[in-house]
Every structure is written in structure tokens, then in C-alpha cells.
Design an enzyme around this catalytic site. Structure first.
Site, PDB file in Angstrom:
ATOM      1  N   GLU A  73     -16.149 -17.446  17.184  1.00  0.00           N
ATOM      2  CA  GLU A  73     -14.947 -16.711  17.555  1.00  0.00           C
ATOM      3  C   GLU A  73     -13.855 -16.807  16.492  1.00  0.00           C
ATOM      4  O   GLU A  73     -12.715 -16.412  16.741  1.00  0.00           O
ATOM      5  CB  GLU A  73     -14.398 -17.229  18.888  1.00  0.00           C
ATOM      6  CG  GLU A  73     -15.300 -17.007  20.085  1.00  0.00           C
ATOM      7  CD  GLU A  73     -15.423 -15.540  20.486  1.00  0.00           C
ATOM      8  OE1 GLU A  73     -14.977 -14.662  19.721  1.00  0.00           O
ATOM      9  OE2 GLU A  73     -15.979 -15.282  21.560  1.00  0.00           O
ATOM     10  N   HIS A  93     -13.621 -21.247  28.676  1.00  0.00           N
ATOM     11  CA  HIS A  93     -14.352 -20.497  29.697  1.00  0.00           C
ATOM     12  C   HIS A  93     -14.097 -21.148  31.056  1.00  0.00           C
ATOM     13  O   HIS A  93     -15.021 -21.320  31.854  1.00  0.00           O
ATOM     14  CB  HIS A  93     -15.851 -20.485  29.396  1.00  0.00           C
ATOM     15  CG  HIS A  93     -16.218 -19.775  28.138  1.00  0.00           C
ATOM     16  ND1 HIS A  93     -17.501 -19.760  27.635  1.00  0.00           N
ATOM     17  CD2 HIS A  93     -15.474 -19.038  27.268  1.00  0.00           C
ATOM     18  CE1 HIS A  93     -17.539 -19.053  26.514  1.00  0.00           C
ATOM     19  NE2 HIS A  93     -16.309 -18.613  26.272  1.00  0.00           N
TER      20      HIS A  93
END
Length: 220
Positions: A73, A93
Site C-alpha cells: 500500500e 482492517h
């Protein structure tokens, strides 16, 4: 290079794992200093990091130091740094954030503390992780001074002036999402109006004064 920031990445990575904000090798964090960014590596659980595991890249994404590959990312992190004043980014997450990100287009202001994140939290449109498309979607969701964004069917991103601020924004976002999800189990959550939110801002800017009471004079 960036020894202290890399140590902080490890410390906050452990905290993220301990609080259940990440599972396995999911999630990533970064810190910017000038034209350099220290970021957590790809494929390593955040609670097992050492400072040497955390690579350093420049703002164009070139590896400057480290033997491990940067997080997948990293393009999203660099895109956010390019468009905001952030000096740290936390991507998780976390359960309730991911639930909301999988069902809504925006987390509404069900509690006034959402103002600490810049207002209602937008859900960035879905795109494959690690892609320029996802980076652009997250950048758009953070526009207008937002300090947090949800990623559709993915997770959450928060930013801050340092890693502590970005991490606390993540904790706040997860709490707000949990409140919303639990409220929906009871009924339709009440959403604060713009006038009510404006009143909160006014209250914060003009807190009440509490004059000091002088102690009584001693008896003679």
C-alpha cells in the site's frame, strides 16, 4: 537512516495488533520526515517487526534503505503525503471500520467526536489494493481537511501530524464505527444536524470560564 521513526513504527505496529486493529500481516503504517518515508514492510506481521525490517523510500517510491520490500500500500501512503499535511499514516482492517466500509458510503455524525476527524467519514470507492486507483480514491475521500477515510470492502486510513495522532485517530474511528453498528442493532441511529455540530465547534472555541474562588480570610 530514520532510526527513531522506524522504532516508532514497530511500537505502534505492536499496539495495533494487541488492540485487534489488524490480523496477520494486514495493515501498514508509515512516517514521513522531509523527502523520506519509513514504512512497514510487505508480508511481515506488525507485532513481529524490528526497525531493520522497515524500509525507507523517497516520495517517488524509490527504495532508499532496507532489505525488505515496502508495504504493497506504499503508493496510497505516498499519494496521501503528496496531497495533505500528514506526517504519519495508519491503515488497518479493524472489524467495525471494515463492517461500515462494506455497507455505507459515509459514516454519518452520530457522535460529535467525529469532528475530530474533520467531519463525516467518507468511504473511498473500491479498487484493488496497492493500485494507483485505490490511492486516488483515498486521496479524494480525505479532501477538505478530513483526517480519516474508510475504504470500501477493505478497511480504514487515518492521518496525523505524528504517529501517535494518526494512531489515536484510528482508535477513534473504530469506536465511532462500533457505536454506529451497535446502534443499528437497536434502531435507526440519530444523526447530528449541521446546526448541532456547529454548536459543538462554538462550544470548543469558547469554553465556559470557571472563576477561582478565593479562600476565606483566616479568622482573627
Amino acid at each position: 537512516m530514520m532510526e527513531e521513526p522506524r522504532e516508532r513504527l514497530c511500537a505502534y505496529g505492536r499496539r495495533a495488533a494487541e488492540l485487534g486493529l489488524v490480523v496477520g500481516t494486514s495493515g501498514n503504517l508509515s512516517v514521513r520526515e522531509g523527502d523520506l518515508v519509513a514504512v512497514t514492510p510487505s508480508g511481515v506481521a506488525l507485532d513481529r517487526l524490528t526497525p531493520a525490517d522497515c524500509p525507507v523510500v523517497d516520495l517517488e517510491g524509490y527504495l532508499v534503505e532496507g532489505d525488505r520490500q515496502p508495504s504493497s500500500e506504499t503508493p496510497m501512503h505516498l499519494a496521501v503525503y503528496a496531497e495533505t499535511d500528514a506526517a504519519a499514516i495508519v491503515h488497518t482492517h479493524a472489524t467495525f471500520s471494515t463492517v461500515v466500509a462494506s455497507t455505507l458510503t459515509e459514516l454519518p455524525p452520530i457522535h460529535y467526536n467525529i469532528l475530530l476527524l474533520g467531519g463525516p467519514v467518507r468511504v473511498a470507492e473500491y479498487a484493488t489494493y496497492g493500485t494507483p486507483e485505490l490511492a486516488a480514491n483515498v486521496r479524494a475521500a480525505l479532501a477538505g481537511g478530513r483526517r480519516a477515510a474508510l475504504l470500501a470492502s477493505h478497511g480504514a486510513v487515518t492521518i496525523g501530524a505524528d504517529l501517535e495522532q494518526a494512531f489515536e485517530a484510528t482508535r477513534l474511528l473504530e469506536w465511532l464505527c462500533e457505536v454506529y453498528v451497535r446502534a443499528r442493532a437497536v434502531g435507526e441511529p440519530r444523526v447530528l444536524s449541521e446546526a448541532e455540530l456547529a454548536a459543538v465547534v462554538e462550544r470548543a472555541l469558547n469554553p465556559p470560564a470557571y472563576p477561582r474562588r478565593e479562600p476565606p480570610s483566616p479568622a482573627r
